[in-house]
Design a protein around this motif. Structure first.
Motif, short mmCIF file in Angstrom:
data_model
loop_
_atom_site.label_atom_id
_atom_site.label_comp_id
_atom_site.label_asym_id
_atom_site.label_seq_id
_atom_site.Cartn_x
_atom_site.Cartn_y
_atom_site.Cartn_z
N ILE A 127 0.84 -1.21 0.00
CA ILE A 127 0.00 0.00 0.00
C ILE A 127 0.87 1.26 0.00
O ILE A 127 0.59 2.22 -0.72
N ALA A 128 1.95 1.25 0.76
CA ALA A 128 2.86 2.40 0.77
C ALA A 128 3.46 2.61 -0.62
O ALA A 128 3.57 3.75 -1.10
N LEU A 129 3.84 1.51 -1.29
CA LEU A 129 4.37 1.59 -2.65
C LEU A 129 3.32 2.19 -3.58
O LEU A 129 3.61 3.09 -4.36
N TYR A 130 2.09 1.70 -3.51
CA TYR A 130 1.03 2.20 -4.38
C TYR A 130 0.80 3.69 -4.17
O TYR A 130 0.64 4.45 -5.12
N ARG A 131 0.81 4.13 -2.92
CA ARG A 131 0.61 5.56 -2.63
C ARG A 131 1.76 6.39 -3.19
O ARG A 131 1.54 7.45 -3.78
N ARG A 132 3.00 5.92 -3.01
CA ARG A 132 4.15 6.64 -3.58
C ARG A 132 4.05 6.72 -5.10
O ARG A 132 4.50 7.69 -5.71
N PHE A 133 3.46 5.69 -5.71
CA PHE A 133 3.33 5.63 -7.16
C PHE A 133 2.17 6.49 -7.67
O PHE A 133 2.00 6.64 -8.87
N GLY A 134 1.36 7.04 -6.77
CA GLY A 134 0.28 7.94 -7.18
C GLY A 134 -1.12 7.39 -7.05
O GLY A 134 -2.08 8.04 -7.46
N PHE A 135 -1.27 6.21 -6.48
CA PHE A 135 -2.60 5.65 -6.25
C PHE A 135 -3.25 6.37 -5.07
O PHE A 135 -2.56 6.75 -4.12
N VAL A 136 -4.56 6.54 -5.15
CA VAL A 136 -5.34 7.12 -4.06
C VAL A 136 -6.44 6.14 -3.67
O VAL A 136 -6.87 5.31 -4.46
N ASP A 137 -6.88 6.27 -2.43
CA ASP A 137 -7.91 5.37 -1.91
C ASP A 137 -9.27 5.67 -2.53
O ASP A 137 -9.59 6.82 -2.82
N LEU A 138 -10.04 4.61 -2.73
CA LEU A 138 -11.42 4.70 -3.20
C LEU A 138 -12.33 4.14 -2.12
O LEU A 138 -11.90 3.36 -1.27
#
Length: 156
Positions: A127-138
Motif C-alpha cells: 500500500i505504501a508503494l502504491y501511494r508513492r506511485f500515485g494511487f489514491v484510496d477509493l
C-alpha cells in the motif's frame, strides 16, 4: 543481485509455473485462501488475462523469474493491477516500482483512463508503494475477493 541484473519481460508460456508459484507463495505466506478468481488467473493466465486484452509482466534475473504483476482489462477501459509478487531474495531492488512502471506504460499506450487495484490493509508495504506511485484510496467497490478491504486507483 542488483536491480540492474533484473529485466521486466512480457509473459511467455514458459513462465506459467513461476506465475503460479510466485503468487501462491505470497498468498499462502499472508495467510490468505486461494479464492476462485485466484485459481482462474493462476491456472489459465492466457485465457483469463491475456486473451481478454490484459498483460502479465515477469521480472527476471538471469532468466529466472523473481517477480510478477498483471494488468487485467476492465469494462471502463482501465486496467486492474493484480497479482504483484516479488521473491524474498529480490526484495529491496525496487522491482515493485519497476513492475508498476511497466503496467502504467502499457496502460497509457492503450489509452486507458486509470489503473485500479484491490488489496488487503495488512499489505502495508504494498500500500505504501502504491501511494508513492500515485494511487489514491477509493470507497469500497464490488469485488470477488473475500480478503479485499482496500481499493485504490491512479488516474492516467
Amino acid at each position: 543481485m542488483s536491480a540492474a541484473d533484473v529485466t521486466i519481460e512480457h509473459y511467455r508460456a514458459d513462465h506459467a509455473g513461476a506465475w503460479r508459484s510466485l503468487n501462491e507463495d505470497w498468498l499462502i505466506a499472508g495467510g490468505y485462501a486461494l479464492e476462485a478468481k485466484d485459481q482462474l488467473v493462476l491456472g489459465d493466465p492466457r485465457g483469463a488475462i491475456l486473451d481478454k486484452g490484459g498483460f502479465i509482466f515477469i521480472a527476471e534475473r538471469g532468466g529466472e523469474p523473481v517477480g510478477c504483476c498483471s494488468l487485467m482489462a476492465m469494462a471502463d477501459g482501465g486496467y486492474e493491477v493484480g497479482k504483484m509478487a516479488v521473491t524474498e531474495a529480490a526484495r529491496g531492488l525496487n522491482l515493485g516500482w519497476r513492475l508498476l512502471e511497466a503496467c502504467e506504460a502499457e496502460a497509457r499506450a492503450a489509452g486507458a483512463p486509470r489503473l485500479y487495484l484491490e488489496t488487503n490493509r495488512a499489505q502495508t508495504h504494498a500500500i505504501a508503494l502504491y501511494r508513492r506511485f500515485g494511487f489514491v484510496d477509493l470507497p469500497p467497490q464490488p469485488t470477488p475477493y473475500a480478503r479485499c478491504d482496500v481499493w485504490m486507483e491512479k488516474r492516467l
